[in-house]
Design a protein around this motif. Structure first.
Motif, PDB file in Angstrom:
ATOM      1  N   MET A 183       8.157  -4.652   6.923  1.00 58.75           N
ATOM      2  CA  MET A 183       7.346  -3.439   6.893  1.00 58.75           C
ATOM      3  C   MET A 183       7.425  -2.744   5.529  1.00 58.75           C
ATOM      4  O   MET A 183       6.406  -2.304   4.984  1.00 58.75           O
ATOM      5  CB  MET A 183       7.809  -2.474   7.992  1.00 58.75           C
ATOM      6  CG  MET A 183       7.438  -2.891   9.403  1.00 58.75           C
ATOM      7  SD  MET A 183       5.696  -2.590   9.780  1.00 58.75           S
ATOM      8  CE  MET A 183       5.683  -0.805   9.897  1.00 58.75           C
ATOM      9  N   LEU A 184       8.614  -2.642   4.967  1.00 60.84           N
ATOM     10  CA  LEU A 184       8.780  -1.943   3.697  1.00 60.84           C
ATOM     11  C   LEU A 184       8.100  -2.691   2.546  1.00 60.84           C
ATOM     12  O   LEU A 184       7.378  -2.086   1.741  1.00 60.84           O
ATOM     13  CB  LEU A 184      10.268  -1.759   3.398  1.00 60.84           C
ATOM     14  CG  LEU A 184      11.003  -0.701   4.229  1.00 60.84           C
ATOM     15  CD1 LEU A 184      12.490  -0.718   3.919  1.00 60.84           C
ATOM     16  CD2 LEU A 184      10.416   0.682   3.958  1.00 60.84           C
ATOM     17  N   THR A 185       8.322  -4.000   2.451  1.00 63.13           N
ATOM     18  CA  THR A 185       7.733  -4.749   1.333  1.00 63.13           C
ATOM     19  C   THR A 185       6.218  -4.787   1.439  1.00 63.13           C
ATOM     20  O   THR A 185       5.508  -4.629   0.432  1.00 63.13           O
ATOM     21  CB  THR A 185       8.308  -6.171   1.278  1.00 63.13           C
ATOM     22  OG1 THR A 185       8.141  -6.817   2.555  1.00 63.13           O
ATOM     23  CG2 THR A 185       9.785  -6.156   0.926  1.00 63.13           C
ATOM     24  N   GLY A 186       5.706  -4.978   2.647  1.00 66.33           N
ATOM     25  CA  GLY A 186       4.252  -4.969   2.819  1.00 66.33           C
ATOM     26  C   GLY A 186       3.656  -3.600   2.548  1.00 66.33           C
ATOM     27  O   GLY A 186       2.605  -3.478   1.896  1.00 66.33           O
TER      28      GLY A 186
ATOM     29  N   PRO B 246       4.280  -9.634  -6.073  1.00 67.41           N
ATOM     30  CA  PRO B 246       5.552 -10.235  -5.652  1.00 67.41           C
ATOM     31  C   PRO B 246       6.329  -9.421  -4.635  1.00 67.41           C
ATOM     32  O   PRO B 246       7.191  -9.967  -3.944  1.00 67.41           O
ATOM     33  CB  PRO B 246       6.338 -10.344  -6.975  1.00 67.41           C
ATOM     34  CG  PRO B 246       5.303 -10.340  -8.048  1.00 67.41           C
ATOM     35  CD  PRO B 246       4.226  -9.439  -7.539  1.00 67.41           C
ATOM     36  N   ILE B 247       6.077  -8.128  -4.521  1.00 67.83           N
ATOM     37  CA  ILE B 247       6.842  -7.305  -3.585  1.00 67.83           C
ATOM     38  C   ILE B 247       6.631  -7.804  -2.158  1.00 67.83           C
ATOM     39  O   ILE B 247       7.584  -8.069  -1.419  1.00 67.83           O
ATOM     40  CB  ILE B 247       6.460  -5.827  -3.713  1.00 67.83           C
ATOM     41  CG1 ILE B 247       6.823  -5.314  -5.111  1.00 67.83           C
ATOM     42  CG2 ILE B 247       7.168  -4.990  -2.635  1.00 67.83           C
ATOM     43  CD1 ILE B 247       6.331  -3.902  -5.386  1.00 67.83           C
TER      44      ILE B 247
ATOM     45  N   SER C 133      -7.607  -7.814  -1.713  1.00 65.13           N
ATOM     46  CA  SER C 133      -6.770  -8.960  -1.349  1.00 65.13           C
ATOM     47  C   SER C 133      -5.300  -8.573  -1.289  1.00 65.13           C
ATOM     48  O   SER C 133      -4.559  -9.020  -0.394  1.00 65.13           O
ATOM     49  CB  SER C 133      -6.989 -10.090  -2.363  1.00 65.13           C
ATOM     50  OG  SER C 133      -8.337 -10.518  -2.364  1.00 65.13           O
ATOM     51  N   LEU C 134      -4.852  -7.755  -2.234  1.00 61.36           N
ATOM     52  CA  LEU C 134      -3.459  -7.293  -2.202  1.00 61.36           C
ATOM     53  C   LEU C 134      -3.183  -6.462  -0.951  1.00 61.36           C
ATOM     54  O   LEU C 134      -2.101  -6.553  -0.355  1.00 61.36           O
ATOM     55  CB  LEU C 134      -3.156  -6.474  -3.453  1.00 61.36           C
ATOM     56  CG  LEU C 134      -2.921  -7.254  -4.751  1.00 61.36           C
ATOM     57  CD1 LEU C 134      -2.765  -6.296  -5.927  1.00 61.36           C
ATOM     58  CD2 LEU C 134      -1.697  -8.151  -4.637  1.00 61.36           C
TER      59      LEU C 134
ATOM     60  N   GLY D 224      -0.421  -7.234   1.894  1.00 60.48           N
ATOM     61  CA  GLY D 224       0.593  -6.260   2.279  1.00 60.48           C
ATOM     62  C   GLY D 224       0.596  -5.974   3.766  1.00 60.48           C
ATOM     63  O   GLY D 224       1.660  -5.907   4.403  1.00 60.48           O
ATOM     64  N   VAL D 225      -0.578  -5.794   4.347  1.00 60.37           N
ATOM     65  CA  VAL D 225      -0.672  -5.503   5.780  1.00 60.37           C
ATOM     66  C   VAL D 225      -0.126  -6.670   6.606  1.00 60.37           C
ATOM     67  O   VAL D 225       0.653  -6.474   7.556  1.00 60.37           O
ATOM     68  CB  VAL D 225      -2.130  -5.196   6.178  1.00 60.37           C
ATOM     69  CG1 VAL D 225      -2.283  -5.143   7.695  1.00 60.37           C
ATOM     70  CG2 VAL D 225      -2.586  -3.876   5.552  1.00 60.37           C
TER      71      VAL D 225
END
Length: 410
Positions: free
Chosen positions: A178-181, A31-32, A89-90, A94-95
């Motif tokens: 950028m931070l959440t990914g 979720p982030i 996959s995560l 994120g990227v």
């Protein structure tokens, strides 16, 4: 570190390295990135990329294509363990989230959204498979409720930070993406290297499986996917387009949903265990039909923002009951079918998602209320199908029409 460990030996590990700890870490991690992206998306595409209803519909259609192709997970797990695939996959999710603001155009956002969607949908497919393989049937509803609550808590932190800092520090879309990914990538790498590779008792079939006795589960998945698209694509878009919600205001509404889900989801898990999947899903779909019909009244009768926000919260609570569909399948499934059927079910779930957002985006330009009427009708179809679930589903008793035959019979 990557040596397979039988699931029944995991109890000898420290608690933080056990399968349930990994499931909770995954529930906290995804979720982030995903909800950081979701919280900013509607404002970003309107304020920066100048989207209209047709554009947002097209974006979500592209976002759902990897979900339609989730059946490809079956081919991937021939070579890559499900647990490893979940972490890869995560990292992809994120990227892609981290670089979203670098593509402020329709073409650029379609590209990066497609890439992030591969990560999201492949993760969700194997995550569901691992949950049903690792959780015992008698505890699955309660544990799934707690996992939903954990995901809500993670999202609450993300939304809370956005609400508290967005205006005060004049944050940019690029920084938040950028931070959440980046945090999601870091946690996924930790999970990849810190946990053993757990082996469930039953080896999974690594080929496409379609069984006649799962037909009701397939039908419910198809309708859930079609109905969910309308909520995901247009409910939040409505709050921005019609009522002018700002980033921090829309995120504040999300936070209310999360606070409620954190407290309610474990109780919903106990309710599924007590009342069964049949009654739970009947309640969910009847409630969703009423909510979507009321959404249409916002446009046709001019109902205000307070009602819209209230319906949005109720909508989220009802959607939290969707894990009852998972436990219904867990009860009727051959244990070896869980991974391939999770992949097939995700593809079925996304059949309508590939074309529905774009088509409804065009309808939205003409009549937003009609879009929600269509969603209410879909909820009624789901309600009708849920009446076919038996009170005590099990192999050989998948629907109210089932005969008492062995589970292996096809």
């Amino acid at each position: 570190m990557f040596r397979p460990l039988p699931l029944d030996q995991a109890r000898d590990l420290p608690f933080w390295r056990r399968p349930i700890a990994l499931l909770f870490l995954m529930a906290l991690t995804m979720p982030i990135a995903f909800n950081g992206w979701s919280a900013l998306l509607n404002n970003f595409v309107i304020e920066v990329a100048n989207f209209d209803g047709a554009d947002i519909g097209l974006l979500h259609t592209v976002r759902e294509i990897p979900g339609f192709l989730a059946v490809g997970v079956i081919a991937v797990i021939i070579f890559v363990r499900e647990q490893v695939l979940a972490m890869i996959s995560l990292i992809m999710l994120g990227v892609a989230t981290a670089v979203t603001a670098w593509f402020p155009s329709l073409g650029g956002l379609l590209f990066v959204t497609f890439f992030s969607s591969i990560g999201f949908h492949y993760y969700e497919t194997v995550n569901q498979s691992l949950q049903l393989q690792w959780l015992p049937k008698d505890r699955a509803p309660q544990m799934l409720g707690w996992l939903v609550a954990a995901g809500s808590a993670s999202t609450l932190v993300v939304y809370g930070l956005i609400v508290l800092t967005w205006e005060r520090f004049d944050l940019s879309y690029d920084l938040v993406f950028m931070l959440t990914g980046g945090v999601t990538v870091a946690l996924a790498l930790f999970a990849l290297f810190a946990f053993p590779q757990f082996d469930a008792p039953t080896p999974q079939t690594k080929k496409i499986i379609l069984r006649r006795r799962y037909w009701l589960y397939y039908a419910l998945q198809f309708m859930a996917g079609a109905r969910r698209q309308i909520f995901i694509v247009f409910a939040g878009f409505m709050m921005v387009e019609r009522f002018g919600f700002d980033v921090h205001e829309l995120t504040g509404l999300y936070m209310i949903n999360l606070l409620i889900n954190m407290s309610v989801a474990p109780m919903l898990g106990r309710a599924v265990a007590r009342f069964g999947e049949r009654r739970t899903l009947i309640f969910e779909y009847a409630g969703l039909a009423i909510v979507f019909a009321a959404y249409s009244g916002i446009y046709w009768f001019g109902w205000g923002v307070v009602l819209a926000a209230t319906l949005y919260v109720i909508d989220h609570i009802l959607f939290a009951l969707a894990f009852a569909l998972k436990t219904y399948f867990q009860k009727i499934a051959d244990p070896a079918d869980i991974a391939p059927t999770a992949a097939v079910a995700f593809t079925i779930n996304h059949i309508a998602a590939v074309f529905l957002p774009a088509l409804l985006g065009l309808l939205w330009v003409v009549s937003p209320g009609a879009v929600f009427v269509l969603a209410a009708m879909m909820a009624m179809v789901s309600l009708t199908l849920s009446l076919l679930i038996p009170r005590d589903p099990e192999p050989g008793n998948e629907t109210v029409f089932s005969r008492p035959v062995p589970a292996a019979a096809e």
